[in-house]
Scaffold this motif. Sequence first.
Motif, short mmCIF file in Angstrom:
data_model
loop_
_atom_site.label_atom_id
_atom_site.label_comp_id
_atom_site.label_asym_id
_atom_site.label_seq_id
_atom_site.Cartn_x
_atom_site.Cartn_y
_atom_site.Cartn_z
N SER A 128 0.73 -0.94 0.15
CA SER A 128 -0.09 -0.11 0.11
C SER A 128 1.23 0.96 0.19
N PHE A 130 0.69 5.69 0.09
CA PHE A 130 0.00 7.67 -0.28
C PHE A 130 -0.02 7.20 -2.06
N HIS A 131 -2.04 8.13 -2.15
CA HIS A 131 -2.39 8.18 -4.07
C HIS A 131 -2.53 9.74 -3.90
N SER A 134 -5.13 11.81 -6.15
CA SER A 134 -6.49 10.84 -5.08
C SER A 134 -6.55 11.34 -3.62
N GLY A 135 -5.98 11.92 -2.61
CA GLY A 135 -6.02 11.96 -1.54
C GLY A 135 -5.67 10.58 -0.65
N GLN A 136 -5.68 10.03 -1.34
CA GLN A 136 -6.43 8.15 -0.41
C GLN A 136 -5.40 7.08 -0.85
N MET A 137 -5.50 6.02 0.12
CA MET A 137 -3.93 5.14 -0.26
C MET A 137 -4.90 3.86 -1.23
N HIS A 138 -3.63 3.70 -1.84
CA HIS A 138 -3.81 2.43 -2.81
C HIS A 138 -2.80 1.55 -2.88
#
Length: 494
Positions: A128, A130-131, A134-138
């Motif tokens: 995992s 941090f993207h 998008s400000g989300q975990m990918h």
Amino acid sequence: MTDLSDFSGHEITGSGDILDLSSHQKNLLLVRPLLRLDFNKLSHTRDDGSYLLEGIDTNYLCLAALYYMMEGTALHQGFTRREVIDHLKGLAGTMQEGLDELSRQRIAEIVLDTLSNASNKYVEHKESYFHAPSGQMHTIKFRLIRFEADHEDVYRYAPTREGYLVLMGMLDLEVEDYQVLIEKMLLHLIERGRFQQALELAGRARALSIEHRQQIRDFIIQNARAPGSVTWRKDINPRLSEARGHVEERQSVDHAMKESLTKKIRDSDSFDAKGALSGLHKLLEAANFQRMKLQVEISSAGDKFLEGQAAGFRPRRSSGLPDLEIKTLPEVMSKPVQLMAGIAESLLVSFYPAVAPKVQDLSNLFDVLLERRTRSEVQEEEDDDGEISEFPEVPPPFAPELIAKVHSWLDSKMLIGTPLYLDQVLKDAEEAGLSFMERKAVGYELYRAFADSESRYPHLHAQVAGEYESPVVSGDNLRFDPAAPNEEVSREDQ
């Protein structure tokens, strides 16, 4: 025109205000399985409780396994499991000669299982990150090796694309060579229309420009601190000349790429393609701005080196304080011990400077202390002792005979009490038949008389009265009036 000052203080991305480091994070996560094995080495033990992987470099074994599989793809479609295990067993035995057959077998299997993710049923590695856009975990899924059958139904190991990236992404190249490589890849991606990948690669190009500028700046600063220990012609000038040529080549390539991008932006109909091309153009501008600043620093390096050398010969400024070694310390040593013990603390404090000296940066200090100094080879002394140019002796512009003739003629003119003008005196000299050089001497003497302390005629005072231009002289026209009594300068004072 793009304002280059916008690129000097922050990173430039195509993802808004937050910096997108997704490609860097993905590449970094590819080596996490190798690092996880190295971190958990002590979890593998023998039957007697001793640590199996103690003293074994598992990172080397993993990279060596990937490299061995890559070599196998050049001969076949890879190597079989038995061939890979045997190769790793030999490497483990080289690291520790006392390993038995069972230990070497287990070490080889652990390394191979780590690459193939055997502990998780051979599925893809999953990590995992941090993207930022998008400000989300990918989540990223990848395989480092694949185990597939060839055309003869023999199962063989070979690296995947990610496995090749782990190997090739860790090449230790000089920053100059890396810049050339990145430029060629950029040109290739732009011509193929792969603008998004080119945009990510341009970010690396800008980072390389910053790194190259920092290397040259550190080189200049380090040599400027000790100008007496280096020679400009042998130690500094070749490196700076090479850096200057490298920067000029990169700037010419940048200019060609920016022109190509400008043309593609005009011809493109796709909004997404135009956005990627515009971001790519900005990144190239930012990289070129770093090179422009590097050019300025290289150009001013010579002046800084000369200032450092001149500072070594600058004499100390005289001070009104008594000399420490000649006067102060002898008088202190002549005092009784009891007296000195009573004032020792205050005396020592008085020796401290009023302003604490600046401490050298620790990183630079460690670089100097840990620098490996090579033994200088004894070279034959050069016979070049330099050249000494003699100053040419400039003859007087006017011969003594000519000066005497001019003074004789001019003295008679300057005795007239009425106001005299420089242009009129030169006109009278021409009518009197004086030559060009004689008239030039007349003009020189009259301009000299503008300063009362240098004037041959103390009874006259000169002041500016317009401008005058002729083949003999060109400049201000002078007017000579009788001097006031308090302004007249006597011959004795002159």
